[in-house]
Design a protein around this motif. Sequence first.
Motif, short mmCIF file in Angstrom:
data_model
loop_
_atom_site.label_atom_id
_atom_site.label_comp_id
_atom_site.label_asym_id
_atom_site.label_seq_id
_atom_site.Cartn_x
_atom_site.Cartn_y
_atom_site.Cartn_z
N THR A 135 23.10 1.86 37.27
CA THR A 135 21.96 2.69 36.87
C THR A 135 21.99 2.87 35.36
O THR A 135 22.91 3.47 34.81
CB THR A 135 22.01 4.07 37.57
OG1 THR A 135 21.91 3.88 38.98
CG2 THR A 135 20.86 4.95 37.09
N ALA A 136 20.98 2.34 34.71
CA ALA A 136 20.91 2.43 33.25
C ALA A 136 20.88 3.88 32.81
O ALA A 136 20.19 4.72 33.40
CB ALA A 136 19.67 1.69 32.75
N GLY A 137 21.66 4.19 31.76
CA GLY A 137 21.68 5.54 31.23
C GLY A 137 22.73 6.43 31.85
O GLY A 137 22.97 7.54 31.34
N SER A 138 23.39 5.98 32.94
CA SER A 138 24.41 6.82 33.57
C SER A 138 25.76 6.70 32.87
O SER A 138 26.66 7.51 33.11
CB SER A 138 24.56 6.45 35.05
OG SER A 138 25.13 5.17 35.19
N ASP A 139 25.94 5.69 32.04
CA ASP A 139 27.18 5.49 31.28
C ASP A 139 28.39 5.41 32.21
O ASP A 139 29.50 5.81 31.84
CB ASP A 139 27.40 6.61 30.26
CG ASP A 139 26.24 6.74 29.29
OD1 ASP A 139 25.68 5.70 28.92
OD2 ASP A 139 25.89 7.88 28.92
N ALA A 140 28.18 4.91 33.43
CA ALA A 140 29.25 4.76 34.43
C ALA A 140 29.89 6.09 34.81
O ALA A 140 31.00 6.12 35.30
CB ALA A 140 30.31 3.77 33.95
#
Length: 743
Positions: A135-140
């Motif tokens: 998920t883009a923007g979740s920063d893992a």
Amino acid sequence: MKTIYSKNLCFFTLFVCVLHFSQNVKITGRVSYKNKGISAVDVTLKDTYDGATTNKEGFFTFETSEKGNHTLIFSHTKYIGSEKNITISDQDLNINIDLKEQVNEIDAVVITAGSIEASDKNRSAIISPLDVYTTAGSDAQISSYLTYLPGVQKVGETEGLFIRGGTGTEAKIFMDGSLVNNYFSNSVPGIAGRDRLNTSLFKGNVFSSGGYSALYGQALSGALMLESVDFPDQSSYDFGVSPIFLNVALQRVNDDKTFSFGASAGYSNLKLMQEVFNFNTDFNEAPSGFNGDFNFRIKTKSGGVLKYYGMFNTDAMGVKTPGLDPDSQYSLVKLRGKNTFHNLSFRQKLGRYLLNVGSSYSFNRSDLNFSTQTDEVQSVPTRLLNDGNYLNFKTVLERKMNRISAVRGGFELNYANEELSIEDVNKGYRDLISSAFVETDLGFSNRFSAKIGARAEYSSYLKESNFAPRFALAYRLAKDWTTSFAYGIFYQNPESRYINSAAQLDFQQSQHYIFQVQKTAEGRSLRLEAFYKKYNDLIKVQNIANIPGQYQPVQTAVNNNGDGYAKGAELFWRDKKTIKNIDYWVSYSYLDSERDFMNYPMPLKPGFASQHTLSVVAKRFFPEMKFQTNLSFNYAKGRPYYDIISDNGENIIRNEGSLKDFSSLNLSFNYLPNIGKKDAKAFTVLVLSVSNVLGRKNIYGYNFSSDGNFRSAIVPPVNTFVFVGMFISFGVDKTEDAINNNL
């Protein structure tokens, strides 16, 4: 001869007539459940081939040549089988029967009010590790990922889960049932700490934005329950590299999967990226840190599982910001932090009982030095040192009553020992919270279930006790439609950092009312939820001192006279079926909240609560290209801000207003070069992630000068951030997970 033929013909005709007459016995009837006909019920005459299947109204009919006493059998996968003794003569029979519902775990309605779950039993891919990573923007990070789900606010200037009008400290995080203290890394004012625990540790996660189980406490807003992996699929070696970090890991498991161990180590440093990008924050010492962990898992001969996880990390950074007061050209803050966390859990089946025992220990040190600088002359630093030792122990015993009903109970101990020093002032805080709880799941039918529980706590510091009842109901309206309602009372100790005086304090309290309607079909889900929260006995504080270079004053709790409310509605829609290879979801939250707490001089809309939030996430797989791309978008209506000071012992608002709306468009690209190679020995993922692609200049709040005439914006460290990394796993091909768990 003709006479013989004539006699034989008459005899044959008579035999056929008798046979035909005997086959004309007709058995009819209707099979129902609560006066409603049941379709697809198999109706058979025992020890014969005669029978029929009911139609959609529940009616059946068949003919038989049997005579005498027989047994009619009724069977259906979702209803308890039944038998009826009948006597067949020359008359047609009409048999009506009512069946009882077959109650089982697969068909039973599940209580979901306030919670989003992903586990081995509920593979909805919500909060699964791969979903977080892609998920883009979740920063893992699980905490960042949750901001794309209903109920969680995007608050960038500080760490924590801000749930439905609650502060970041009003949500608690648990690992295998045990409380995780200091889940987020140490940081400086205005910059949020990161998740300390590795997302890939966990196989199943339950996020509750309210109305959570009586097994958990000390949280006014919500709880995140993380369940770690039992055993890895096979031995593996992992390697990750990017311009900001380097990480190596190994995991070994024996052939019988009765024992495994693993370890990892990593180092991160933002200095290189600081040289490349135009940072908003002037790091005179780039954020850096070292982390290492170790784990093992043992399966006993009796089927029990013992799991251990331990980790250690360090934090370091220095920030230089323009001063707002005439006597300081710059404000400087320097951080040195240490943290260690250990978690041990044991699970064992004992007949119809299930025993879960867990404990955790953590130590955290936050060492902050504040100073000012004018004409290259730096003031003597003011040191704020906070050391904390935390211990948690919990035992839960559960007994199954039938396939969908159970009762569980246990006790929990939470011990905290903190030492805070500011210059020559030292403060100690010690507390032991003893808790007991009981809860039962009641499955009345596949359509109706309930969860009833209660929790009691005693705080040695407050010298007070509480009792918190909780219950939830769920009812299936139709095949794919369910509705749930949850109610609960929740208590939480005041934060220790505000306890600087001899004020007589009590537990803070909140009450939750949650109503939900949900539709779940293959590949699609829709959730509509409304909630109301009432806050009582919230902490009120006074400003007592200011630290040079820190615009947040030191505060002390004075009483429990605060209160407030939060109400709103949320929508969540996820679709993984309509468009081939595309998984997308939309989340919207409306929040109306008001609080009179902390240093607020009157009831105000909290500075961390946005009235409208919207998130859109879309993921696209290209299997033939071994490629995945995903997009996310966050929007939040501008939050209020306040400049509150103490004037002659009274708190007053000196400046106030609303921030501009927050928005961020994020993109991520993942290349999976081993797709389709079943015999691959190495699984590689190349990642390119761009946060805030459009470069929007978002603002999280303001710092004000001592006289209130000047202000500076609190902003993200960088407007647009680009991450490039490569992850290699030797020994495990995770390609099928990447596809199956997301599509």
